[in-house]
Design a protein around this motif. Structure first.
Motif, PDB file in Angstrom:
ATOM      1  N   LYS A 240       0.815  -1.224   0.000  1.00 38.22           N
ATOM      2  CA  LYS A 240       0.000   0.000   0.000  1.00 38.22           C
ATOM      3  C   LYS A 240       0.846   1.270   0.000  1.00 38.22           C
ATOM      4  CE  LYS A 240      -3.940  -2.165   2.349  1.00 38.22           C
ATOM      5  NZ  LYS A 240      -4.869  -2.095   3.516  1.00 38.22           N
ATOM      6  N   LYS A 242       3.218   4.343  -1.601  1.00 36.84           N
ATOM      7  CA  LYS A 242       2.875   5.254  -2.698  1.00 36.84           C
ATOM      8  C   LYS A 242       4.076   6.091  -3.114  1.00 36.84           C
ATOM      9  CE  LYS A 242      -1.145   8.043  -3.988  1.00 36.84           C
ATOM     10  NZ  LYS A 242      -2.436   8.581  -3.497  1.00 36.84           N
ATOM     11  N   TYR A 244       5.285   9.557  -5.077  1.00 35.75           N
ATOM     12  CA  TYR A 244       4.842  10.907  -5.458  1.00 35.75           C
ATOM     13  C   TYR A 244       5.974  11.625  -6.181  1.00 35.75           C
ATOM     14  CZ  TYR A 244       1.273  10.447  -1.701  1.00 35.75           C
ATOM     15  OH  TYR A 244       0.251  10.043  -0.867  1.00 35.75           O
ATOM     16  N   TYR A 264       2.526   0.608 -12.358  1.00 35.02           N
ATOM     17  CA  TYR A 264       1.939   1.384 -11.262  1.00 35.02           C
ATOM     18  C   TYR A 264       0.428   1.484 -11.483  1.00 35.02           C
ATOM     19  CZ  TYR A 264       6.363   2.730  -9.172  1.00 35.02           C
ATOM     20  OH  TYR A 264       7.575   2.709  -8.524  1.00 35.02           O
ATOM     21  N   ASN A 266      -3.545   3.075  -9.818  1.00 37.99           N
ATOM     22  CA  ASN A 266      -4.162   4.234  -9.149  1.00 37.99           C
ATOM     23  C   ASN A 266      -3.370   5.518  -9.428  1.00 37.99           C
ATOM     24  OD1 ASN A 266      -4.486   1.904  -6.511  1.00 37.99           O
ATOM     25  ND2 ASN A 266      -6.173   2.525  -7.832  1.00 37.99           N
ATOM     26  N   SER A 281       1.090  10.734  -8.752  1.00 36.62           N
ATOM     27  CA  SER A 281       1.327   9.679  -7.768  1.00 36.62           C
ATOM     28  C   SER A 281       0.891   8.348  -8.347  1.00 36.62           C
ATOM     29  CB  SER A 281       0.567   9.955  -6.472  1.00 36.62           C
ATOM     30  OG  SER A 281      -0.825   9.769  -6.664  1.00 36.62           O
ATOM     31  N   LYS A 283       0.760   3.739  -7.236  1.00 33.59           N
ATOM     32  CA  LYS A 283       1.009   2.663  -6.288  1.00 33.59           C
ATOM     33  C   LYS A 283       1.452   1.400  -7.023  1.00 33.59           C
ATOM     34  CE  LYS A 283      -2.330   3.846  -2.645  1.00 33.59           C
ATOM     35  NZ  LYS A 283      -3.503   3.340  -1.881  1.00 33.59           N
TER      36      LYS A 283
END
Length: 288
Positions: A240, A242, A244, A264, A266, A281, A283
């Motif tokens: 989970k 992330k 950026y 990646y 989302n 960004s 995930k």
């Protein structure tokens, strides 16, 4: 001479280089820094005066401003996300757009369980503005920051002390690394992203005085840092976790494609206050 009179002269002399609003802002920044006087103080007391020694300081600053030396370098400091940062010729001056990136990360992570450590890595830290602001606003975070410049690291360390936060700083060339060795919940980076072809858009005060190492990339491989960091982050991000980035406003589409091609999910592209594509960004969903 009355300070109010000198103010008029100061703004007039800077007219060929800056608009009146910017020149006036410089005047009040210097007035507060050198004399601990604010705009309201001058408004309430028109009789305030400079002595002869004051003119030596002000005239030298005026001379440097006419050369378009950034006011932040002349004062040796700037404000970022409500905190005070030392700046010098070894680091980029933090930008308002980067504050928006910090705000995004804080808003998404402020509600996390305070009993669980939040591990954050800032790549290309410069002044330390991102790492230090996150450490200050996410007290449950454990923050690591890296940079290729020894002098930038030294500046960032002083800024962490200045703002009473703990950040681990590491001297490292990210392009030479094969893995990050540790794992993180968040990896953030504002790497060099201005292409040489875009130099014509850059103001003289940036082009002539801010470190090119932290600004520019070659036209034929503008995403070199993003590709490398995204590759390393695939293994280094926890479940989970992330990634950026702050990005080149002209390369939003290319950044989406880069992250998609590296699996990646989302992916979210955001605009800054000037309506430019500026942040992204994504995930890595483990186990897929």
């Amino acid at each position: 001479m009355k300070i109010k009179q000198y103010r008029t002269q100061f703004i007039k002399e800077l007219a060929p280089f800056y608009d009146a609003y910017e020149a006036e802002s410089f005047f009040y920044l210097i007035l507060e820094d050198k004399h601990q006087l604010r705009q309201i103080d001058l408004a309430l007391n028109h009789e305030l005066v400079f002595d002869e020694n004051d003119f030596v300081i002000w005239d030298e600053l005026l001379k440097q401003l006419k050369k378009e030396v950034p006011i932040q370098y002349l004062l040796g400091k700037t404000n970022f996300y409500g905190l005070d940062f030392e700046v010098n010729e070894n680091v980029l001056i933090p930008r308002p757009e980067t504050e928006e990136l910090v705000e995004w990360i804080i808003n998404e992570n402020a509600g996390r369980d305070k009993n669980k450590k939040l591990r954050i890595l800032d790549i290309g830290t410069g002044t330390g503005c991102i790492a230090i602001s996150l450490a200050n606003n996410l007290p449950h975070a454990e923050v690591v920051a890296i940079d290729v410049s020894k002098k930038a690291i030294e500046t960032a360390k002083r800024n962490a002390i200045r703002n009473n936060v703990e950040v681990t700083f590491v001297l490292l060339d990210i392009l030479k690394e094969e893995e990050l060795r540790c794992q993180f919940d968040i990896i953030v980076s504002n790497p060099p992203y201005v292409r040489n072809l875009e130099k014509i858009e850059i103001k003289k005060n940036v082009l002539d005085y801010e470190p090119h190492l932290a600004l520019f990339v070659e036209d034929n491989d503008a995403l070199i840092f993003y590709r490398k960091i995204a590759s390393l982050a695939k293994k280094a991000l926890l479940e989970k976790g992330k990634l950026y980035f702050e990005i080149n406003q002209y390369l939003g589409k290319e950044m989406i494609e880069l992250l998609e091609n590296m699996d990646y999910k989302n992916i979210e592209l955001r605009k800054d206050i000037y309506d430019n594509d500026r942040m992204i960004s994504g995930k890595i969903l483990k186990g897929l």
